[in-house]
Design a protein around this motif. Structure first.
Motif, PDB file in Angstrom:
ATOM      1  N   TRP A   1     -11.779   0.320  -6.637  1.00  0.00           N
ATOM      2  CA  TRP A   1     -10.866  -0.325  -5.691  1.00  0.00           C
ATOM      3  C   TRP A   1     -10.832  -1.824  -5.945  1.00  0.00           C
ATOM      4  O   TRP A   1     -11.874  -2.487  -5.922  1.00  0.00           O
ATOM      5  N   ILE A   2      -9.643  -2.364  -6.160  1.00  0.00           N
ATOM      6  CA  ILE A   2      -9.517  -3.796  -6.409  1.00  0.00           C
ATOM      7  C   ILE A   2      -8.432  -4.374  -5.512  1.00  0.00           C
ATOM      8  O   ILE A   2      -7.505  -3.697  -5.092  1.00  0.00           O
ATOM      9  N   ARG A   3      -8.593  -5.645  -5.218  1.00  0.00           N
ATOM     10  CA  ARG A   3      -7.720  -6.352  -4.270  1.00  0.00           C
ATOM     11  C   ARG A   3      -6.489  -6.923  -4.970  1.00  0.00           C
ATOM     12  O   ARG A   3      -6.571  -7.423  -6.091  1.00  0.00           O
TER      13      ARG A   3
ATOM     14  N   PRO B   1      -3.883  -5.453   0.525  1.00  0.00           N
ATOM     15  CA  PRO B   1      -4.022  -4.084   0.017  1.00  0.00           C
ATOM     16  C   PRO B   1      -5.136  -3.990  -1.019  1.00  0.00           C
ATOM     17  O   PRO B   1      -5.406  -4.933  -1.763  1.00  0.00           O
ATOM     18  N   GLU B   2      -5.762  -2.834  -1.063  1.00  0.00           N
ATOM     19  CA  GLU B   2      -6.723  -2.493  -2.108  1.00  0.00           C
ATOM     20  C   GLU B   2      -6.224  -1.230  -2.799  1.00  0.00           C
ATOM     21  O   GLU B   2      -5.966  -0.214  -2.146  1.00  0.00           O
ATOM     22  N   LEU B   3      -6.097  -1.286  -4.136  1.00  0.00           N
ATOM     23  CA  LEU B   3      -5.571  -0.166  -4.915  1.00  0.00           C
ATOM     24  C   LEU B   3      -6.663   0.400  -5.809  1.00  0.00           C
ATOM     25  O   LEU B   3      -7.537  -0.349  -6.289  1.00  0.00           O
TER      26      LEU B   3
ATOM     27  N   ALA C   1       0.821  -1.203   0.000  1.00  0.00           N
ATOM     28  CA  ALA C   1       0.000   0.000   0.000  1.00  0.00           C
ATOM     29  C   ALA C   1       0.860   1.262   0.000  1.00  0.00           C
ATOM     30  O   ALA C   1       0.585   2.226  -0.735  1.00  0.00           O
ATOM     31  N   VAL C   2       1.914   1.280   0.804  1.00  0.00           N
ATOM     32  CA  VAL C   2       2.778   2.463   0.870  1.00  0.00           C
ATOM     33  C   VAL C   2       3.589   2.609  -0.419  1.00  0.00           C
ATOM     34  O   VAL C   2       3.739   3.718  -0.962  1.00  0.00           O
ATOM     35  N   MET C   3       4.118   1.516  -0.919  1.00  0.00           N
ATOM     36  CA  MET C   3       4.897   1.590  -2.161  1.00  0.00           C
ATOM     37  C   MET C   3       4.014   2.026  -3.323  1.00  0.00           C
ATOM     38  O   MET C   3       4.468   2.754  -4.232  1.00  0.00           O
TER      39      MET C   3
END
Length: 792
Positions: A569-571, A560-562, A510-512
């Protein structure tokens, strides 16, 4: 039995009341009570130090000192002034309320400290703030006023309770219940639990309280705390502390630290509460599964049950953003937001969820939910994250409900064509990063996405980087390395050590992703679990059967969800060998037969690529669970041996102490003294169920013991000789002679000298007249041991 328990040499007759030492003066007694009150305050404060780590920093400590010391000073003054006992804790509680008003609501209180209508309104606002933090924050929480108010009020009340039990009611041992309540806060919520250092500090505080309380009781009878008494106390307490510190390191199921650290004491199993991340880690580290949840779904793909999301990373760690003003009431219909979901072309899914043990304010549901029916409670939902929260602070552990959701129909080709998300497409909370983000996190992101440009390709590159052979799945490495949790420093250390579990992998991706311009958040809940094979009633939206699965604590998971413009939003699944990688997130490799290769296997397993067979649509992929190495047989045997030794020590310690007392008395009786023989006889009567009475004299007790125990003629004569000798010595003093005709001599055998042999005769008769359980109780749990602690 007054004369019965009085030592010879201090009495001039059989009545204990005539020999009772003068009570301590009022000043001395008052000083002793002040000492016990001070010890109570010290014990509470030493226990309270363990709150560090639940609340960030030490800024809470000065306020807590006031909340503990000022009320206890008031109770000490109330006792000094001679207030009736029931009014002493009332005075302490009243002063505590005034202290809290001064600390947290001085501007709205009368004279700055007297409660008024404004004070009550301020307290309600503080409690509301604390309630929000408890539901949504992760530890260590920020020292916000609401949390500090809750901490000071709770521990202040514990301090008043401890002082009441220890100083006012003179029950210092029972006061440990309040101290235990304080310790349970960090024990449950901190990743490393209480910790050895804080446990020892708390134990030291409790022992000081017990010692000061015992000294007060001794001073009340004009005596000092004897060296043997202190030695016995140390002999009992020291091994207990050592065992509590050492046993968890060798017992199976404990991961280190001191009580109650370890998976066997995970009180947040299945719940989120104040720290969902720590709860997840504790769930995974349990030696066995717990908190079974079943669900039946019409989906042909594995279903993740999502509880809550962590999206705020503007500070030093991940935290939920409650967005209380944006939440919507009613969950039977939850309209889709096309700008946020991108689910308009998805497949409808029906999922029925049943739980008898899951306790959390967050409702489990597959993503993207569009309606929930049958859930008990007052629920609201967040349109930005689609999380469902109970407005009444707690969730019913028994729930049976149905969720209508939409499953995305996405392909890698579709996602690869999507552009970068516009800056205003999502709230800033989904893209913010701290200004002081460690350099190794930025470097890792840059290395992972080197050579790719589209948002989807960057996401896939980050996922592959984390699932690569350099990283390993481990539940214990973060605990042992001191980086368990979800903070920025934790993430930096994880990327250095390259070992962790799902929380670390999900937070890293998530952070990257944010570093590369992709909005992200971290979801918490459960991986798909295992198929039960049972048929369930009902069908899906298009008549599909509902396949039943079950999950438990071992399936607790984070992912994470982006966010992608046009897809929502997808997993993704960056954790190696956990959960299942969705179809759109699997690496597509062209094999000779032009067949895609699955990427949901553990990438750390060496070997050439293998073409995977087609997966039937009615058989979702089972999650691949990674277990830590089990305890070796040697460790298990060592733990069992130590447990047996601890149990044996607990049983044999009272026996050894009682035997030592009898040996000491036998040596004293060898000098011709009758008092030690009579003292041992009195203890034997207590141990075998024939205790003396307050009004007893030696003669009345001996007669009653003969009748109630049914002593034989030989034992009766031996008891009479012991009694006659004791009466002569008690009235005339040691060395006056114990021959026949002395004062109090009467009955058969009165002229014979008593000896330890007579005592053994009586003891043998008592033993023969008692059942097996009674004999075991008299030997290994002698009641006289506790009673004699009060009289010796």
């Amino acid at each position: 039995m007054s004369a019965l328990l009085t030592r010879p040499g201090t009495r001039s007759g059989p009545s204990r009341s005539a020999q009772q030492p003068e009570p301590a003066s009022g000043g001395r007694r008052g000083a002793a009570n002040v000492a016990v009150g001070a010890a109570s305050a010290l014990a509470v404060l030493l226990c309270s130090l363990s709150v560090h780590g639940v609340i960030e920093g030490w800024s809470w400590l000065p306020r807590l000192l006031f909340a503990v010391l000022v009320p206890l000073a008031a109770t000490a003054g109330a006792r000094r002034l001679g207030l009736p006992q029931p009014l002493v804790p009332v005075a302490g509680t009243a002063v505590l309320i005034c202290t809290l008003a001064w600390l947290f609501a001085s501007s709205s209180s009368i004279l700055g400290f007297l409660p008024g209508p404004g004070t009550i309104a301020r307290a309600e606002a503080l409690l509301s703030e604390a309630h929000t933090v408890v539901l949504t924050e992760v530890t260590p929480v920020q020292p916000l006023p609401g949390i500090l108010f809750l901490c000071c009020a709770g521990i202040g009340l514990v301090a008043v309770l401890t002082d009441t039990l220890a100083a006012t009611l003179r029950m210092p041992a029972t006061a440990g219940l309040g101290l235990f309540a304080v310790l349970m806060i960090p024990a449950v919520l901190k990743p490393e639990s209480l910790g050895t250092g804080y446990f020892l500090l708390a134990g030291a505080g409790y022992l000081v309280l017990l010692a000061v309380g015992a000294r007060r009781e001794q001073h009340g009878r004009g005596a000092r705390v004897s060296g043997p008494w202190l030695a016995r106390a140390a002999a009992v307490c020291a091994p207990s502390l050592v065992l509590a510190v050492l046993l968890p390191s060798v017992l199976p199921g404990f991961t280190g630290g001191a009580f109650p650290e370890g998976a066997r004491f995970s009180f947040l199993s299945g719940g989120t509460g104040l720290n969902p991340v720590v709860s997840l880690g504790n769930d995974l580290r349990q030696p066995g599964s717990a908190g079974r949840i079943t669900y039946a779904t019409s989906s042909t793909e594995p279903v993740y049950l999502r509880s809550t999301t962590l999206e705020d990373f503007s500070g030093s760690r991940w935290a939920p953003d409650p967005r209380a003003d944006e939440r919507r009431e009613g969950i039977s219909t939850m309209p889709q937001d096309p700008s946020a979901s991108g689910r308009d072309q998805g497949t409808p899914v029906v999922t029925r969820i049943s739980s008898r043990t899951y306790s959390s304010p967050w409702l489990l549901a597959p993503y993207y939910p569009v309606g929930v029916t049958g859930a008990d409670g007052n629920w609201s939902w967040d349109p930005k994250t689609m999380t469902v929260l109970n407005n009444d602070a707690g969730g019913d552990v028994k729930q049976d409900y149905q969720v209508q959701s939409v499953s995305p129909q996405l392909t890698p080709e579709q996602l690869a064509r999507l552009p970068q998300a516009a800056p205003n497409s999502v709230d800033a909370v989904f893209t913010e990063l701290p200004d002081d983000l460690p350099g190794n996190i930025r470097d890792a992101a840059a290395d992972a996405v080197k050579g790719v440009s589209s948002p989807y390709d960057k996401a896939m590159a980050i996922q592959s980087y984390l699932r690569g052979p350099a990283f390993s799945y481990s539940l214990e490495a973060p605990v042992q390395g001191g980086y368990d949790g979800n903070g920025m420093s934790v993430l930096s250390e994880f990327l250095e050590q390259k070992a962790g579990y799902c929380v670390h992998f999900a937070a890293a991706m998530a952070v990257m992703a944010r570093e590369e311009g992709i909005p992200s958040r971290m979801a918490l809940g459960y991986a798909p679990g295992q198929r039960t094979g049972r048929a369930t009633e009902g069908t899906g939206p298009n008549g599909e059967p509902l396949r039943e699965y079950e999950v438990d604590s071992t399936d607790a998971h984070a992912w994470p969800e982006l966010y992608f413009e046009g897809a929502g939003w997808i997993r993704f699944e960056p954790t190696p060998s956990r959960g299942s990688v969705p179809e759109y997130a699997r690496q597509q490799t062209t094999a000779p037969a032009e067949t895609p290769i699955r990427d949901d296997d553990d990438p750390r397993i060496p070997g050439p690529p293998v073409t995977a067979p087609a997966v039937p649509q009615d058989s979702p992929l089972e999650p691949e669970t990674v277990l830590e190495p089990s305890d070796t047989p040697e460790t298990a045997w060592l733990g069992a041996l130590l447990a047996v030794l601890a149990a044996a020590g607990a049983v044999m310690t009272p026996w050894a102490m009682r035997r030592r007392r009898a040996v000491r008395r036998r040596h004293a009786a060898a000098d011709g003294r009758a008092g030690p023989v009579w003292d041992e006889l009195a203890d034997l009567g207590i141990d075998y169920g024939y205790p003396g009475r307050t009004s007893d004299t030696p003669r009345s007790y001996a007669g009653r013991l003969i009748q109630e125990a049914g002593l034989s003629p030989g034992a009766e004569e031996a008891l009479t000789r012991i009694r006659n000798s004791f009466e002569v010595e008690a009235y005339a003093g040691v060395g006056s002679g114990v021959g026949g005709g002395g004062a109090g001599s009467a009955g058969p055998g009165s002229g014979a000298a008593s000896s330890w042999a007579d005592l053994e005769t009586v003891q043998e008769d008592l033993r023969r007249g008692t059942g097996l359980l009674g004999r075991i109780h008299a030997r290994f749990l002698p009641p006289s041991l506790a009673m004699r602690f009060r009289h010796d």
